[in-house]
Write an enzyme that holds these catalytic residues in place. Structure first.
Site, PDB file in Angstrom:
ATOM      1  N   ALA A 128     -24.501 -12.278-115.353  1.00  0.00           N
ATOM      2  CA  ALA A 128     -25.936 -12.026-115.595  1.00  0.00           C
ATOM      3  C   ALA A 128     -26.358 -10.683-115.009  1.00  0.00           C
ATOM      4  CB  ALA A 128     -26.779 -13.154-115.012  1.00  0.00           C
ATOM      5  N   ASP A 141     -19.286  -8.833-113.250  1.00  0.00           N
ATOM      6  CA  ASP A 141     -20.257  -9.900-113.026  1.00  0.00           C
ATOM      7  C   ASP A 141     -20.765 -10.343-114.405  1.00  0.00           C
ATOM      8  OD1 ASP A 141     -22.304 -11.456-111.619  1.00  0.00           O
ATOM      9  OD2 ASP A 141     -23.691  -9.892-112.266  1.00  0.00           O
ATOM     10  N   HIS A 185     -28.016 -19.105-102.132  1.00  0.00           N
ATOM     11  CA  HIS A 185     -29.273 -18.464-102.535  1.00  0.00           C
ATOM     12  C   HIS A 185     -30.456 -19.353-102.142  1.00  0.00           C
ATOM     13  CE1 HIS A 185     -31.153 -15.738-105.835  1.00  0.00           C
ATOM     14  NE2 HIS A 185     -32.140 -16.292-105.173  1.00  0.00           N
ATOM     15  N   ASP A 221     -24.418  -5.907-110.532  1.00  0.00           N
ATOM     16  CA  ASP A 221     -25.796  -5.434-110.416  1.00  0.00           C
ATOM     17  C   ASP A 221     -26.440  -5.812-109.091  1.00  0.00           C
ATOM     18  OD1 ASP A 221     -27.973  -7.974-111.647  1.00  0.00           O
ATOM     19  OD2 ASP A 221     -25.826  -8.212-111.345  1.00  0.00           O
ATOM     20  N   ALA A 268     -37.737 -14.629-104.955  1.00  0.00           N
ATOM     21  CA  ALA A 268     -36.620 -15.320-105.601  1.00  0.00           C
ATOM     22  C   ALA A 268     -35.458 -14.371-105.884  1.00  0.00           C
ATOM     23  CB  ALA A 268     -37.083 -15.985-106.894  1.00  0.00           C
TER      24      ALA A 268
END
Length: 274
Positions: free
Chosen positions: A19, A17, A61, A191, A50
């Site tokens: 970020a 991934d 999202h 993450d 968020a």
């Protein structure tokens, strides 16, 4: 035709991934953008809210945030109608340039990331990448990362395929781009829960990163400022969360990845599969 591919028991690639995994310690870049986005439409959103759907494609999202009961109620009260997919489309159009504008401030590499990637390449492994960011945002991030020395062998963005995470389609694209198979010779490092699910659904090994990413969600300086007991409490919570979400292994950050790959290769040699 009998394929006696000797690579069946050896790792061939690691798919990272972006970020919270390779750069942007704490996965902070999108957070303020999501909060400001909803503020523009008269909706109060917390950082904690968020973070909930983090790792999904940004359109998904935004849709997930709009479906939160407290957000849906605010939208109904403010706009006189339920939050709909047309609203998601509109917010997404506003969000992309907003996020692209802030990402350059959040492109510092996670400590140890470049060394880890160099060690993987020295082992002959290919480096794949998937992200919840779309192409326009990654067109800002990728050149900054490349200038710093990170050039993965491919990039699959949210929106490139019919479905993003938690589906395995972005991983399937990585297999095709990198020319690697079977899936158990690939490790996905992420993450977020949906990023781990992306790897699991593809049939790959998965490694969660607990401290550097969304599960703790603190910038590096804030994390380093905590006392050892506070750090350990957050580590245990984040590790438990990623394990619950199915990660085969959990490490603090990519800096600790190499010993885990040794463990996975030993399991492969014994004939174990994810």
């Amino acid at each position: 035709m009998n394929n006696s591919n000797t690579n069946n028991n050896q790792l061939q690639a690691v798919v990272f991934d972006w970020a919270g995994t390779i750069l942007d310690f704490g996965s902070c870049a999108p957070m303020g953008a999501f909060v400001r986005l909803f503020q523009q439409f008269g909706i109060e959103l917390t950082i904690s809210q968020a973070r909930g759907p983090m790792g999904m494609a940004k359109w998904d999202h935004i849709q997930a945030l709009g479906r939160l009961p407290e957000v849906a109620a605010q939208w109904q009260a403010r706009h006189g109608r339920p939050f709909a997919d047309a609203d998601v489309d509109h917010l997404y159009e506003v969000f992309t340039p907003m996020n692209a504008a802030v990402v350059p401030d959040f492109c510092d590499f996670i400590p140890g990331a470049l060394d880890t990637v160099a060690a993987l390449r020295a082992r002959g492994l290919k480096i794949g990448s998937t992200t919840g960011y779309n192409r326009p945002i990654m067109e800002v991030v990728s050149p900054i990362a490349a200038a710093g020395g990170y050039r993965p062998d491919n990039l699959v963005c949210a929106g490139d395929l019919a479905a993003g995470r938690p589906s395995p389609l972005m991983m399937h694209r990585c297999f095709a781009d990198l020319g690697v198979w079977p899936a158990h010779t690939v490790v996905k490092v992420d993450d977020t829960g949906v990023g781990i699910a992306e790897g699991l659904n593809a049939g790959s090994w998965t490694v969660g990163v607990a401290i550097s990413g969304n599960a703790v969600g603190l910038p590096l300086a804030d994390w380093q400022a905590l006392g050892a007991a506070e750090q350990q409490a957050l580590r245990e919570r984040a590790t438990a969360q990623l394990r619950t979400e199915g990660a085969h292994y959990v490490v603090d950050s990519v800096a600790e990845l190499l010993p885990v790959l040794d463990l996975i290769e030993a399991r492969l040699a014994r004939g174990e599969r994810p």
